[in-house]
Motif scaffolding. Sequence first.
Motif, PDB file in Angstrom:
ATOM      1  N   LYS A 198     137.651 -19.581 128.300  1.00  0.00           N
ATOM      2  CA  LYS A 198     138.139 -19.189 126.988  1.00  0.00           C
ATOM      3  C   LYS A 198     139.570 -18.649 127.079  1.00  0.00           C
ATOM      4  O   LYS A 198     139.972 -18.066 128.085  1.00  0.00           O
ATOM      5  CB  LYS A 198     137.234 -18.110 126.374  1.00  0.00           C
ATOM      6  N   TYR A 208     139.589 -14.851 122.597  1.00  0.00           N
ATOM      7  CA  TYR A 208     138.330 -14.186 122.915  1.00  0.00           C
ATOM      8  C   TYR A 208     138.399 -12.694 122.597  1.00  0.00           C
ATOM      9  O   TYR A 208     137.482 -12.124 122.009  1.00  0.00           O
ATOM     10  CB  TYR A 208     137.991 -14.404 124.381  1.00  0.00           C
ATOM     11  N   GLN A 223     131.829 -13.935 118.482  1.00  0.00           N
ATOM     12  CA  GLN A 223     132.891 -14.934 118.546  1.00  0.00           C
ATOM     13  C   GLN A 223     132.916 -15.811 117.302  1.00  0.00           C
ATOM     14  O   GLN A 223     133.972 -16.199 116.816  1.00  0.00           O
ATOM     15  CB  GLN A 223     132.693 -15.825 119.773  1.00  0.00           C
TER      16      GLN A 223
END
Length: 379
Positions: A147, A152, A302
């Motif tokens: 990521k 993130y 997320q």
Amino acid sequence: MDLIVYDSELNELGVIDEFKSLVWTPRFYEVGSFELRAPMTENNIALLRKNRYLYRPDAEETVFIKSIGETSQEGERLIVVSGAFLEGLLDKRTITHKGHSSSLRETLKMYLEDIQGDYSFGYPGMSVEISDTEDYDNWGGDTAIGKNLGDYTRALLRTENRAVKIDFYPDEKKMVCRIVSGTSRPDVVFSEENRNLCNTEYSYSEEGCCNLVECRAIVTDEEAELDPAKGNMLYAALGGQDYSGGQALDGLELTNYYEEIEAVIVKEEKIIYDDEGNPITVIIKKVDYETTHKNLLAICKQHYQPYTENFSGTAVGDGYRSEWRLGDYVYIEDTKRNTSYPKQIEEVTEVFEAGTKSVDAVFGAALRTVIDLIKGVKK
């Protein structure tokens, strides 16, 4: 207004004191941006180069150059530079198997601080100052690998209405990364009637948003021991209700996301005894329910974003940075819809051109567009 130029080691190089226009847009949750158009003088050409920081003393804000070009405007050749605020330094890093931790603070240190050694991705002069109370222990484990560090981190913090900020201190030649929250200012009310806001626009979008996220962990290793009492920890969800937390969302109101991951399996040594009483060491596999559940929650955070709604307009007066600041929670009075919105100031754009200055503010999240989604897929 001047812009002071620094190199990548935070050494002062000179001052940009001649330009045609400057668009300066800090954002609270997302990365801010800027664009500078300046005459192609010997000084400007020498200073406006790649791998440079630009510090604005009057605002105590800093950006770095990501793009350089040239153009003609009214018969004059201009150098055009654009880039991002310092929070964009996170976006230049991708989390690898060596660079993640159960602690957000330690992960940021790994990629931002100038740690000497074989594995150093840091920036000179950078330090991460995040207290234990601001840290997160549900970093997501192996689900973070691959990521983008910036994406993130912002998604994780946004669910808590917090943001990552990096400040530059030129006298000390250092940059500091912190976690910040917005300030509530109920006494600040924006409206056209109050003559502190004009050219107003209301916007709402569900593009790329999701108001119910579910994630489940699957145990694929048949040798792993299960604990039926902890079975509910193999599932996590976020959302599914309106903002008041009461009414369940369904039908047209509901946009859901579902993902499955593998449960975390750990190995433990256990001593058993044979028929003659001799000890034998065996390896037992167990499901790590606690870590697995943290991974599930991290994925939920997320992807959770109910919708984007904002109220934008041109701020009137000199209140920016004195009466109100980026990240403040204020009130917007919308006489067209006969309602008021408690909104956070998430974006401010200052435009300096031809000796004039204007300030536009976005109250609420900037709308996500189809183009934004395409860019996200390409990352």
